[in-house]
Structure formats: C-alpha cells, structure tokens
Motif scaffolding. Structure first.
Motif, PDB file in Angstrom:
ATOM      1  N   ILE A   1      23.162 -10.829 -28.745  1.00  0.00           N
ATOM      2  CA  ILE A   1      23.501  -9.666 -27.936  1.00  0.00           C
ATOM      3  C   ILE A   1      22.198  -9.140 -27.374  1.00  0.00           C
ATOM      4  CG2 ILE A   1      24.365  -7.296 -27.949  1.00  0.00           C
ATOM      5  CD1 ILE A   1      26.308  -8.128 -30.130  1.00  0.00           C
TER       6      ILE A   1
ATOM      7  N   SER B   1      20.194  -6.255 -24.739  1.00  0.00           N
ATOM      8  CA  SER B   1      20.337  -4.903 -24.208  1.00  0.00           C
ATOM      9  C   SER B   1      19.512  -4.738 -22.938  1.00  0.00           C
ATOM     10  CB  SER B   1      19.925  -3.862 -25.251  1.00  0.00           C
ATOM     11  OG  SER B   1      18.614  -4.097 -25.688  1.00  0.00           O
TER      12      SER B   1
ATOM     13  N   ARG C   1      22.434   2.300 -21.858  1.00  0.00           N
ATOM     14  CA  ARG C   1      22.167   1.008 -22.499  1.00  0.00           C
ATOM     15  C   ARG C   1      23.374   0.113 -22.287  1.00  0.00           C
ATOM     16  NH1 ARG C   1      21.663   0.140 -28.886  1.00  0.00           N
ATOM     17  NH2 ARG C   1      23.862   0.623 -28.654  1.00  0.00           N
TER      18      ARG C   1
ATOM     19  N   LEU D   1      25.002  -3.449 -23.209  1.00  0.00           N
ATOM     20  CA  LEU D   1      24.948  -4.532 -24.187  1.00  0.00           C
ATOM     21  C   LEU D   1      25.789  -5.686 -23.664  1.00  0.00           C
ATOM     22  CD1 LEU D   1      25.440  -2.638 -27.565  1.00  0.00           C
ATOM     23  CD2 LEU D   1      23.314  -3.498 -26.585  1.00  0.00           C
TER      24      LEU D   1
END
Length: 155
Positions: free
Chosen positions: A52, A54, A103, A105
């Motif tokens: 993952i 960001s 943010r 993701l």
C-alpha cells in the motif's frame, strides 16, 4: 525487495561475507552480512510483494474532499495495469494553519507498480485540482489594515 541505508533495491547475491543489493537506479550496494545482523532493515517481500502506497497533497481548506475522493477512484479504475483493485481511499489527515493534508492510499501488486501508481496518482490529482478547483490549491492569505499618519491620512 529491501531498504538498506535509505536505498531500496533487490537482493541480487548473498555470499558468506556480504550481500549485493541492486538499487532501483541499477547501482549495486555491497553490504556486509553483519549489517543485517546488527541493524534493522525493511523487507518488503518476505511473504508477499503487494504494498500500500501513500500520496500526500496539501490543499486549501476550500478543497471539495468528496470530489477529490471520486477523482482518486476514477484514477485507480483507469490504472488497472498498476492498481491491484484492493485499496483506493482518501482521508484528511491533518489541518494546519494554512492548508489541510489529504492522504491517498492505493495498493499495487509489487513495489515497482506501487511507485509508478503513486507518481501517477500525484500527477493526476494535482492536475485535477489545477484544472477544476484552482482556488483549492495552497495559497497564502494576507490581511492588511489601513494606518493613519499624524495628519489623519491613510496609508
């Protein structure tokens, strides 16, 4: 895939005394095996390669967050060659004196795809803000007050 001394790369060779890490820009980092015994390092692929990633954006408080979320989802769907279909979300993670922090993701099957997807998402979200909500780009606000001199004239 490991991160050693701030550089990320793949373990290319392991001998009795050193390991060769092929860094992302194709240089080789020769690391004594004692390094791995004495210091922490990141291993991104011990059991699986998926990650993952960001992306952080700073925007004005007027940014339409729901529109940004929809745009991120559109970008992910359009980028199926990089996005693995698992994680695609956006949150407001900070509110500073002049901007908020968004943010995003996003997930990918491996570190290379995650890097490319993060760069793509960042570029497309900035372009979306610029083209559709230019007032939501970070800006400085200045409030000026008129002063009067000794003769009562404003300056």
């Amino acid at each position: 895939m490991v991160i050693v001394e701030g550089e990320w790369g793949r373990i290319e060779e392991i001998t009795f005394t050193y390991a060769v890490v092929r860094i992302w820009d194709l240089r080789r980092l020769i690391v004594p095996l004692t390094y791995f015994l004495e210091r922490p390092f990141q291993n991104w692929t011990r059991s699986k390669a998926d990650l993952i990633g960001s992306v952080f954006l700073h925007a004005d408080y007027t940014v339409p967050v729901d529109d940004m979320r929809q745009e991120l989802e559109r970008i992910c769907e359009e980028s199926r060659h990089l996005w693995d279909g698992k994680t695609c979300t956006m949150q407001v993670t900070d509110a500073g004196p002049e901007t908020i922090t968004l943010r995003a993701l996003v997930s990918a099957a491996n570190s290379s795809a995650a890097w490319d997807l993060r760069c793509l998402v960042r570029e497309k979200l900035v372009a979306y803000l610029r083209d559709n909500h230019p007032g939501s780009l970070p800006r400085k606000r200045l409030r000026m007050h008129a002063e009067k001199d000794k003769d009562g004239l404003e300056y």
